[in-house]
Motif scaffolding. Sequence first.
Motif, PDB file in Angstrom:
ATOM      1  N   LYS A   1       8.653  -5.182   0.423  1.00  0.00           N
ATOM      2  CA  LYS A   1       9.945  -4.720   0.933  1.00  0.00           C
ATOM      3  C   LYS A   1       9.716  -4.355   2.401  1.00  0.00           C
ATOM      4  CE  LYS A   1      10.813  -1.612  -2.344  1.00  0.00           C
ATOM      5  NZ  LYS A   1      11.605  -0.643  -3.166  1.00  0.00           N
ATOM      6  N   GLU A   2      10.667  -3.628   3.008  1.00  0.00           N
ATOM      7  CA  GLU A   2      10.546  -3.328   4.436  1.00  0.00           C
ATOM      8  C   GLU A   2       9.258  -2.577   4.774  1.00  0.00           C
ATOM      9  OE1 GLU A   2      14.796  -4.353   4.117  1.00  0.00           O
ATOM     10  OE2 GLU A   2      13.446  -3.149   2.894  1.00  0.00           O
ATOM     11  N   GLU A   3       8.995  -1.533   4.029  1.00  0.00           N
ATOM     12  CA  GLU A   3       7.857  -0.698   4.384  1.00  0.00           C
ATOM     13  C   GLU A   3       6.517  -1.359   4.118  1.00  0.00           C
ATOM     14  OE1 GLU A   3       7.326   2.837   5.879  1.00  0.00           O
ATOM     15  OE2 GLU A   3       8.610   1.290   6.719  1.00  0.00           O
ATOM     16  N   GLU A   4       6.400  -2.089   3.012  1.00  0.00           N
ATOM     17  CA  GLU A   4       5.149  -2.784   2.748  1.00  0.00           C
ATOM     18  C   GLU A   4       4.848  -3.807   3.840  1.00  0.00           C
ATOM     19  OE1 GLU A   4       6.677  -1.245  -1.153  1.00  0.00           O
ATOM     20  OE2 GLU A   4       7.553  -2.318   0.547  1.00  0.00           O
ATOM     21  N   SER A   5       5.889  -4.525   4.257  1.00  0.00           N
ATOM     22  CA  SER A   5       5.683  -5.530   5.297  1.00  0.00           C
ATOM     23  C   SER A   5       5.373  -4.873   6.640  1.00  0.00           C
ATOM     24  CB  SER A   5       6.905  -6.445   5.409  1.00  0.00           C
ATOM     25  OG  SER A   5       8.057  -5.723   5.803  1.00  0.00           O
ATOM     26  N   ARG A   6       6.051  -3.766   6.937  1.00  0.00           N
ATOM     27  CA  ARG A   6       5.767  -3.070   8.202  1.00  0.00           C
ATOM     28  C   ARG A   6       4.332  -2.578   8.240  1.00  0.00           C
ATOM     29  NH1 ARG A   6       4.879   1.775   9.886  1.00  0.00           N
ATOM     30  NH2 ARG A   6       5.419   2.763   7.908  1.00  0.00           N
ATOM     31  N   ARG A   7       3.872  -1.981   7.136  1.00  0.00           N
ATOM     32  CA  ARG A   7       2.510  -1.464   7.127  1.00  0.00           C
ATOM     33  C   ARG A   7       1.483  -2.577   7.286  1.00  0.00           C
ATOM     34  NH1 ARG A   7       4.586   2.393   3.296  1.00  0.00           N
ATOM     35  NH2 ARG A   7       4.074   0.976   1.572  1.00  0.00           N
ATOM     36  N   ALA A   8       1.751  -3.732   6.671  1.00  0.00           N
ATOM     37  CA  ALA A   8       0.820  -4.854   6.819  1.00  0.00           C
ATOM     38  C   ALA A   8       0.718  -5.281   8.285  1.00  0.00           C
ATOM     39  CB  ALA A   8       1.269  -6.023   5.946  1.00  0.00           C
ATOM     40  N   PHE A   9       1.854  -5.361   8.970  1.00  0.00           N
ATOM     41  CA  PHE A   9       1.836  -5.732  10.385  1.00  0.00           C
ATOM     42  C   PHE A   9       1.182  -4.634  11.206  1.00  0.00           C
ATOM     43  CE2 PHE A   9       3.728  -6.112  14.628  1.00  0.00           C
ATOM     44  CZ  PHE A   9       3.463  -7.454  14.904  1.00  0.00           C
ATOM     45  N   GLN A  10       1.546  -3.399  10.949  1.00  0.00           N
ATOM     46  CA  GLN A  10       1.017  -2.257  11.698  1.00  0.00           C
ATOM     47  C   GLN A  10      -0.497  -2.124  11.532  1.00  0.00           C
ATOM     48  OE1 GLN A  10       3.248   1.422  11.255  1.00  0.00           O
ATOM     49  NE2 GLN A  10       1.341   2.576  11.053  1.00  0.00           N
ATOM     50  N   ASP A  11      -1.011  -2.523  10.371  1.00  0.00           N
ATOM     51  CA  ASP A  11      -2.453  -2.448  10.114  1.00  0.00           C
ATOM     52  C   ASP A  11      -3.210  -3.673  10.614  1.00  0.00           C
ATOM     53  OD1 ASP A  11      -2.100  -0.001   8.934  1.00  0.00           O
ATOM     54  OD2 ASP A  11      -2.108  -0.754   6.883  1.00  0.00           O
ATOM     55  N   GLY A  12      -2.515  -4.552  11.346  1.00  0.00           N
ATOM     56  CA  GLY A  12      -3.172  -5.703  11.942  1.00  0.00           C
ATOM     57  C   GLY A  12      -3.424  -6.848  11.001  1.00  0.00           C
ATOM     58  N   GLN A  13      -2.628  -6.962   9.928  1.00  0.00           N
ATOM     59  CA  GLN A  13      -2.870  -7.994   8.911  1.00  0.00           C
ATOM     60  C   GLN A  13      -1.999  -9.235   9.082  1.00  0.00           C
ATOM     61  OE1 GLN A  13      -2.404  -6.115   5.080  1.00  0.00           O
ATOM     62  NE2 GLN A  13      -3.698  -4.373   5.650  1.00  0.00           N
ATOM     63  N   LEU A  14      -1.070  -9.218  10.043  1.00  0.00           N
ATOM     64  CA  LEU A  14      -0.130 -10.324  10.187  1.00  0.00           C
ATOM     65  C   LEU A  14       0.019 -10.735  11.650  1.00  0.00           C
ATOM     66  CD1 LEU A  14       2.744  -9.010   7.887  1.00  0.00           C
ATOM     67  CD2 LEU A  14       1.258 -10.964   7.379  1.00  0.00           C
TER      68      LEU A  14
END
Length: 427
Positions: free
Chosen positions: A257-270
């Motif tokens: 969802k929004e937060e899971e995807s944001r955290r993945a990007f924020q953690d440098g995974q995307l």
Amino acid sequence: MRWKRAVGRVFLAATVALTGFVGAAGPVGEGLGGAPGGGRGPMTLATARDLTGYLGPLLADWNRERPGEKVTLVELPDSADEARSQMITELRSGAGRYDILNIDVAWTSEFASAGWIAPLEPERFALKSFLPPVVGTATYAGKLYAVPYVTNAGMLYYRRDLLDREGERPPRTLAELERQARTIAPKHGVGGYAGQFLPYEGLTVNVAEMVYSAGGSILGDEGERVTVDSPAARAGIGFLARGVRDGWIPEAALTFKEEESRRAFQDGQLLFLRNWPYAFAATSGEDSKVAGKFGVVPLPGIAGPGTSVLGGSNLAVGTHARHPASARDLIAHLTGEPVQRRVLTEGSLPPVRASLYEDPELVRRFPYLPALRASVLSAAPRPKSPRYEQVSLVVQAVTHDAMAQHQEPGAAVRRLADELAAIRRRG
């Protein structure tokens, strides 16, 4: 931190739950509505539960200035589905408990067709000062049934540092996005692209954006015509299914969802992420591994910029409102420029007033505003239908099957067209 309290309700929930704010005085005038003589007096504003911390004081500002027309906030659950359900239960009762309803933009057609909200006089509100596409979310059958209060549009977040190393610019087309996600991301050990792909409202939004950006549509004539069986829809849904199949959309994204995807990007995974403007502030924070290393551009399309789905919320007057004239005054007040400025500066929510997106001071403070303005101006509403909830559930189920490789995209589009036609017939 306000963002961390609010981000969990971001599309359907946030556009409802993070609204209902009040500020400086706006225009006053007579309204239409159910009470004799236009109806002035105390009123209620129903919205999903507010966690932002500043709604109370702003309501107090209105109440202090107009004590004879005091507004009381009725807070419903955080969940958009639960808030909608409670609103509908109350509206069906005809009790008139809710004078003003803060509704998700996708609910306008349903509430209007059911007779739960009253038509409004367009001249009462400064609609020409709004970003043009947002007004369309507030109309049904050629009439204005609500007034846009907060808008939203999807944008593409990208790792500027990684693209710079490769001598590449952010993608303007879906083909460029696919190429970069497939070839650049693996070099740097990150996933290529993600959005909100769990089967919920966010997936409906992502799918609609892909179909729109490929030049297609899902429904026409406000739900009376099914238009999804097209080469554009097959291209858009095929893009998503192919991404998972070929690995440049991580399989984990099917749970985002929004937060899971944001955290993945924020953690440098995307390398790339489709998300809403709210993610900019959170991704720029001290705990972000990509702070200062990312940029934001409009979503890509087939031959250039794509088409986002409009998010946000609209303010409507209940058909059985006790004091509809006061309710219309409050809506005009909430959508006036001074309050809209506070919606952005205090609530970090995208306003509907066009001038605010070109204010130099605001652009310095919110550097994503130019990209957001471009996204909103090229955006389109979700498929309009009096049976929107059923439409959305079908889109989610069919598309998730295609992305999970349970059905090939062409067959999925044909199935989607059949199921949408069945919903129309049942209606």
